[in-house]
Design a protein around this motif. Structure first.
Motif, PDB file in Angstrom:
ATOM      1  N   LYS A  45      49.023  77.052 -46.945  1.00  0.00           N
ATOM      2  CA  LYS A  45      50.486  77.572 -46.406  1.00  0.00           C
ATOM      3  C   LYS A  45      50.929  76.684 -45.101  1.00  0.00           C
ATOM      4  CE  LYS A  45      49.302  81.947 -45.964  1.00  0.00           C
ATOM      5  NZ  LYS A  45      47.960  81.703 -46.370  1.00  0.00           N
ATOM      6  N   THR A  46      49.900  76.688 -44.319  1.00  0.00           N
ATOM      7  CA  THR A  46      49.989  75.819 -43.069  1.00  0.00           C
ATOM      8  C   THR A  46      50.127  74.530 -43.302  1.00  0.00           C
ATOM      9  OG1 THR A  46      49.034  77.718 -41.810  1.00  0.00           O
ATOM     10  CG2 THR A  46      49.080  75.408 -40.675  1.00  0.00           C
ATOM     11  N   THR A  47      49.273  74.072 -44.208  1.00  0.00           N
ATOM     12  CA  THR A  47      49.542  72.565 -44.502  1.00  0.00           C
ATOM     13  C   THR A  47      50.910  72.511 -45.046  1.00  0.00           C
ATOM     14  OG1 THR A  47      47.208  72.633 -44.962  1.00  0.00           O
ATOM     15  CG2 THR A  47      48.331  70.692 -45.866  1.00  0.00           C
ATOM     16  N   PRO A  87      54.287  77.759 -34.976  1.00  0.00           N
ATOM     17  CA  PRO A  87      53.052  77.895 -35.654  1.00  0.00           C
ATOM     18  C   PRO A  87      52.255  79.323 -35.398  1.00  0.00           C
ATOM     19  CG  PRO A  87      52.894  76.541 -33.472  1.00  0.00           C
ATOM     20  CD  PRO A  87      54.431  77.233 -33.717  1.00  0.00           C
ATOM     21  N   GLU A  88      51.148  79.421 -36.108  1.00  0.00           N
ATOM     22  CA  GLU A  88      50.309  80.702 -36.202  1.00  0.00           C
ATOM     23  C   GLU A  88      50.003  80.918 -34.961  1.00  0.00           C
ATOM     24  OE1 GLU A  88      47.117  81.047 -39.771  1.00  0.00           O
ATOM     25  OE2 GLU A  88      47.932  78.912 -39.378  1.00  0.00           O
ATOM     26  N   ASP A  89      49.579  80.108 -33.839  1.00  0.00           N
ATOM     27  CA  ASP A  89      49.056  80.677 -32.665  1.00  0.00           C
ATOM     28  C   ASP A  89      50.212  80.484 -31.670  1.00  0.00           C
ATOM     29  OD1 ASP A  89      49.728  77.850 -32.050  1.00  0.00           O
ATOM     30  OD2 ASP A  89      47.815  77.160 -31.786  1.00  0.00           O
ATOM     31  N   LEU A 162      58.328  79.414 -40.170  1.00  0.00           N
ATOM     32  CA  LEU A 162      57.590  80.605 -39.361  1.00  0.00           C
ATOM     33  C   LEU A 162      56.092  80.804 -40.085  1.00  0.00           C
ATOM     34  CD1 LEU A 162      60.055  83.462 -39.033  1.00  0.00           C
ATOM     35  CD2 LEU A 162      59.166  82.197 -37.352  1.00  0.00           C
ATOM     36  N   ASP A 163      55.086  80.645 -39.371  1.00  0.00           N
ATOM     37  CA  ASP A 163      53.981  80.378 -39.911  1.00  0.00           C
ATOM     38  C   ASP A 163      53.283  81.928 -39.581  1.00  0.00           C
ATOM     39  OD1 ASP A 163      51.428  80.176 -41.325  1.00  0.00           O
ATOM     40  OD2 ASP A 163      51.040  78.142 -40.039  1.00  0.00           O
ATOM     41  N   GLU A 164      53.291  82.793 -40.363  1.00  0.00           N
ATOM     42  CA  GLU A 164      52.430  84.356 -40.200  1.00  0.00           C
ATOM     43  C   GLU A 164      52.775  84.769 -39.151  1.00  0.00           C
ATOM     44  OE1 GLU A 164      48.680  85.074 -41.914  1.00  0.00           O
ATOM     45  OE2 GLU A 164      48.191  83.066 -42.929  1.00  0.00           O
ATOM     46  N   PRO A 165      54.341  84.962 -38.830  1.00  0.00           N
ATOM     47  CA  PRO A 165      54.849  85.618 -37.506  1.00  0.00           C
ATOM     48  C   PRO A 165      54.026  87.110 -37.284  1.00  0.00           C
ATOM     49  CG  PRO A 165      56.522  85.801 -39.221  1.00  0.00           C
ATOM     50  CD  PRO A 165      55.340  84.850 -39.921  1.00  0.00           C
TER      51      PRO A 165
HETATM   52 MG   LIG Z   1      47.805  79.260 -42.064  1.00  0.00          MG
END
Ligand SMILES: [Mg+2]
Ligand SMILES: Nc1ncnc2c1ncn2[C@@H]1O[C@H](COP(=O)(O)OP(=O)(O)OP(=O)(O)O)[C@@H](O)[C@H]1O
Length: 240
Positions: A45-47, A87-89, A162-165
């Motif tokens: 997903k992030t990729t 990003p996730e972070d 949006l990465d895993e908000p």
């Molecule tokens: Mg990810």
């Protein structure tokens, strides 16, 4: 649906050096949609988001945004065109105040797009307004997510990745974040939402793609996905 989506990922291969992660991955997002990309830990997903944003360059296939091939553009260039990656972070600046975090974002994004002002962003997010002069590091996880989304708004984004908000947030904060995502969409911002939490996708998304081992294994509306027990069980670990 119109013939030309805002974003089309077309048969993309991508990864890290010798490690191929995405395989022949295609997805599209129409202007005004909320589309989810949902899958387990390590599915890619992030990729996918990094490749769309230009942090990674596809080794095959193409990424078309607003009719133009953006496959080889750098993240600064895709940002100028109206893409924003949260990003996730969450990557806010912990030592800067909330207001300063928004102010710098206003300079990074699309030049004279329909961005909102820093003041307007602060008014949109009550929690942030109350903490405008506090350092980013003082925010809770949910508030950091709001700030990260606020940064995309003042940057004039048309498409927010949006990465895993909702990752790691308490359930009542998850509700707040979902409302924020809907609020973005109400402003006409298109959203590609990455989640492990299929319930968030089913509630928010118009359409969903399921990713497994770097490949899209399913596409459907939220009503279709919700009713597909086999897909939910097999790829998302949800048993009815
Ligand atoms: Mg990810
Ligand atoms: N910098 C990297 N170098 C090499 N391999 C990586 C790198 N980052 C991720 N990977 C690998 O790529 C695959 C997909 O990772 P990715 O981060 O895209 O998954 P994800 O779906 O976002 O997972 P999660 O839900 O845990 O965030 C995994 O096998 C992971 O180990």
């Amino acid at each position: 649906m119109s013939a030309d989506p805002l974003l089309a990922v077309d048969a993309v291969d991508s990864g890290y050096g010798e490690t191929q992660v995405l395989r022949d991955l295609s997805l599209s997002v129409e202007a005004g949609e909320i589309v989810s990309l949902v899958g387990r830990n390590g599915a890619g997903k992030t990729t996918t988001l990094r490749t769309i944003m230009g942090i990674l360059t596809p080794t095959d296939g193409a990424i078309i945004y607003d009719g133009e091939d953006i496959s080889t553009l750098e993240p600064t260039e895709t940002a100028t065109r109206g893409l924003a990656f949260v990003p996730e972070d969450r990557r806010i600046f912990p030592e800067l105040t909330v207001r300063e975090n928004l102010e710098i974002a206003a300079h990074g994004g699309a030049p004279e797009a329909d961005s909102i002002s820093v003041t307007e962003a602060l008014e949109t997010f009550e929690n942030l307004n109350a903490r405008a002069s506090n350092p980013g590091s003082s925010l809770s996880g949910g508030e950091q997510q709001m700030l990260a989304i606020g940064r995309a708004l003042v940057g004039g984004a048309d498409l927010v990745l949006l990465d895993e908000p909702t990752e790691g947030l308490a359930p009542y904060i998850v509700q707040d974040v979902m409302e924020i995502v809907e609020g973005l969409n109400d402003r006409g911002i298109t959203v590609l939402l990455v989640e492990q939490n299929v319930h968030v996708c089913l509630e928010l998304a118009d359409r969903n793609y399921v990713i497994d081992q770097g490949e899209i294994v399913y596409e459907g509306t939220s009503a279709q996905l919700e009713a597909d027990e086999e897909i939910l069980d097999r790829y998302l670990g949800v048993t009815a």
